[in-house]
Design a protein around this motif. Structure first.
Motif, short mmCIF file in Angstrom:
data_model
loop_
_atom_site.label_atom_id
_atom_site.label_comp_id
_atom_site.label_asym_id
_atom_site.label_seq_id
_atom_site.Cartn_x
_atom_site.Cartn_y
_atom_site.Cartn_z
N GLY A 72 0.80 -1.22 0.00
CA GLY A 72 0.00 0.00 0.00
C GLY A 72 0.82 1.26 0.00
N PRO A 73 0.17 2.40 -0.30
CA PRO A 73 0.88 3.67 -0.30
C PRO A 73 1.36 4.12 1.06
CG PRO A 73 -1.49 3.99 -0.65
CD PRO A 73 -1.23 2.52 -0.72
N TYR A 74 0.97 3.39 2.11
CA TYR A 74 1.47 3.70 3.45
C TYR A 74 2.98 3.54 3.57
CZ TYR A 74 0.91 -1.39 3.60
OH TYR A 74 0.95 -2.72 3.30
N SER A 139 -10.74 4.01 -10.63
CA SER A 139 -9.54 3.53 -9.97
C SER A 139 -8.26 4.17 -10.46
CB SER A 139 -9.42 2.00 -10.14
OG SER A 139 -10.54 1.34 -9.63
N ALA A 140 -8.32 4.89 -11.59
CA ALA A 140 -7.10 5.38 -12.24
C ALA A 140 -6.28 6.29 -11.33
CB ALA A 140 -7.46 6.08 -13.54
N ALA A 141 -6.92 7.24 -10.68
CA ALA A 141 -6.18 8.21 -9.85
C ALA A 141 -5.49 7.50 -8.68
CB ALA A 141 -7.11 9.30 -9.35
N ASN A 142 -6.16 6.49 -8.12
CA ASN A 142 -5.57 5.76 -7.00
C ASN A 142 -4.32 5.01 -7.42
OD1 ASN A 142 -5.53 2.88 -5.46
ND2 ASN A 142 -6.19 4.49 -4.05
N TYR A 143 -4.36 4.40 -8.60
CA TYR A 143 -3.17 3.67 -9.06
C TYR A 143 -2.06 4.62 -9.50
CZ TYR A 143 -4.27 -1.18 -8.40
OH TYR A 143 -4.48 -2.41 -7.81
N ARG A 144 -2.43 5.77 -10.00
CA ARG A 144 -1.39 6.77 -10.30
C ARG A 144 -0.67 7.16 -9.02
NH1 ARG A 144 -1.63 11.76 -9.25
NH2 ARG A 144 -3.91 11.84 -9.25
N MET A 145 -1.43 7.39 -7.96
CA MET A 145 -0.83 7.74 -6.67
C MET A 145 0.06 6.62 -6.15
SD MET A 145 -1.36 6.94 -3.20
CE MET A 145 -3.11 6.53 -3.04
N ARG A 146 -0.40 5.38 -6.27
CA ARG A 146 0.37 4.25 -5.78
C ARG A 146 1.71 4.14 -6.51
NH1 ARG A 146 -2.29 -0.20 -3.20
NH2 ARG A 146 -4.37 0.36 -2.48
N MET A 147 1.68 4.32 -7.83
CA MET A 147 2.92 4.22 -8.60
C MET A 147 3.84 5.40 -8.32
SD MET A 147 1.95 2.45 -12.23
CE MET A 147 3.66 1.94 -12.47
N LEU A 236 -2.49 7.82 -16.30
CA LEU A 236 -1.38 6.99 -15.82
C LEU A 236 -0.11 7.12 -16.64
CD1 LEU A 236 -3.54 3.80 -15.21
CD2 LEU A 236 -2.47 5.17 -13.42
N GLY A 237 -0.23 7.66 -17.85
CA GLY A 237 0.91 7.69 -18.76
C GLY A 237 2.20 8.26 -18.18
N PRO A 238 2.17 9.43 -17.56
CA PRO A 238 3.42 10.02 -17.05
C PRO A 238 4.13 9.15 -16.01
CG PRO A 238 1.72 11.69 -17.22
CD PRO A 238 1.05 10.38 -17.48
N VAL A 239 3.38 8.56 -15.08
CA VAL A 239 4.05 7.74 -14.06
C VAL A 239 4.45 6.37 -14.63
CG1 VAL A 239 1.97 6.67 -13.05
CG2 VAL A 239 3.98 7.07 -11.62
N MET A 240 3.70 5.86 -15.60
CA MET A 240 4.09 4.63 -16.26
C MET A 240 5.44 4.79 -16.96
SD MET A 240 0.46 3.25 -17.83
CE MET A 240 1.27 1.96 -18.78
N GLU A 241 5.64 5.94 -17.56
CA GLU A 241 6.90 6.19 -18.26
C GLU A 241 8.09 6.17 -17.31
OE1 GLU A 241 6.42 9.79 -20.44
OE2 GLU A 241 5.04 8.91 -21.90
N ARG A 242 7.88 6.53 -16.05
CA ARG A 242 8.96 6.49 -15.06
C ARG A 242 9.46 5.07 -14.83
NH1 ARG A 242 7.28 10.35 -10.01
NH2 ARG A 242 9.45 9.85 -9.40
N PHE A 243 8.63 4.10 -15.18
CA PHE A 243 9.01 2.69 -15.03
C PHE A 243 9.14 1.99 -16.38
CE2 PHE A 243 6.82 3.45 -10.89
CZ PHE A 243 7.89 3.17 -10.06
N ASP A 244 9.27 2.77 -17.44
CA ASP A 244 9.47 2.24 -18.79
C ASP A 244 8.30 1.42 -19.30
OD1 ASP A 244 12.05 3.40 -18.99
OD2 ASP A 244 12.91 1.72 -17.89
N TYR A 245 7.11 1.75 -18.86
CA TYR A 245 5.89 1.17 -19.46
C TYR A 245 5.40 2.13 -20.55
CZ TYR A 245 5.21 -2.46 -15.91
OH TYR A 245 5.35 -3.56 -15.10
N THR A 246 4.93 1.59 -21.66
CA THR A 246 4.42 2.42 -22.74
C THR A 246 2.91 2.43 -22.75
OG1 THR A 246 4.52 0.54 -24.27
CG2 THR A 246 6.45 1.98 -24.18
N VAL A 247 2.33 3.49 -23.25
CA VAL A 247 0.87 3.60 -23.34
C VAL A 247 0.44 3.43 -24.79
CG1 VAL A 247 0.70 5.08 -21.32
CG2 VAL A 247 0.96 6.11 -23.58
#
Length: 247
Positions: A72-74, A139-147, A236-247
């Protein structure tokens, strides 16, 4: 054991973290770590997982222990992690969200505790009234925060291994070899035998009633509408790119 810097896994829900945790336990026991899996205590506690994990810092030892998987984000409230080695398991968040819908709506087993079960059933009933696309957008904003939490944790951490679900299920040997190298554990025949069942990601088709519903990466593209995927990509695109995931 004193030379073994203590270790913790960090992930997010539906990224294969339970499987990773079990595999890490096997590696760590082989290496000589003691296992003190905080997630087990969290599952048996009346307190919330964030409360249990944050409080557990007071008893963490700098050497000799594997403390299980925090999901979790905790983790942003756990400064003790700065002194531990980390194994971070990631997954395309669009697939995490897709998997979460089926797990929470169909396959997760209700908890035994009456109060937790009541909340679980209410959540399931509410979720079953939503479409998968509505759930994904919500759920998108929550997963953006988690990443973002994980990206920020890694940005300042010098001793971490980043793993990905996609490699875990498509090139399991390479994924496990990376763990072995990080922990300096020889991949003996005996160890491979211990890991064989834990590292079996085969499925016979898709079964929405099972926890391991299906494992093939890219499931969001098969389940979500194009406009939903486009919205997830924007969020999610910007944070995905930080981990080399493509959209």
């Amino acid at each position: 054991m004193s030379d073994l810097k203590s270790l913790m896994g960090v992930s997010m829900h539906k990224a294969g973290s339970s499987v990773t945790n079990g595999i890490l336990k096997t590696f760590c026991r082989t290496r000589g770590y003691k296992v003190d899996d905080i997630s087990i205590a969290a599952g048996n506690s009346e307190k919330s997982p964030p409360e249990v994990f944050v409080a557990a810092q007071d008893d963490m030892q700098p050497t000799g222990f594997y403390y299980g998987m925090a999901r979790g984000p905790y983790v942003k409230d756990m400064p003790a992690l700065a002194g531990l080695r980390l194994v971070v398991q990631l997954r395309d968040p669009r697939d995490c969200i897709t998997s979460a819908y089926f797990s929470y709506a169909k396959s997760h087993v209700p908890p035994k505790d009456p109060e937790r079960r009541k909340k679980f059933e209410a959540r399931r009933q509410n979720l079953q009234q939503k479409t998968i696309d509505d759930f994904a957008k919500d759920s998108a904003a929550n997963y953006r925060m988690r990443m973002e939490v994980l990206a920020n944790l890694l940005a300042d951490h010098p001793d971490a291994l980043v793993l990905k679900y996609e490699e875990m299920v498509t090139d399991t040997d390479a994924w496990m070899n990376r763990i072995a190298a990080f922990l300096d554990v020889p991949m003996t025949d005996e160890l491979r035998a211990k890991l064989a069942e834990k590292g079996d990601f085969s499925t016979s088709g898709e079964d929405t009633s099972k926890h391991k519903r299906q494992v093939t990466p890219g499931d969001h593209a098969r389940k979500l509408a194009p406009d939903t995927i486009a919205e997830l990509n924007r969020e999610l695109g910007p944070v995905m790119e930080r981990f080399d995931y493509t959209v």
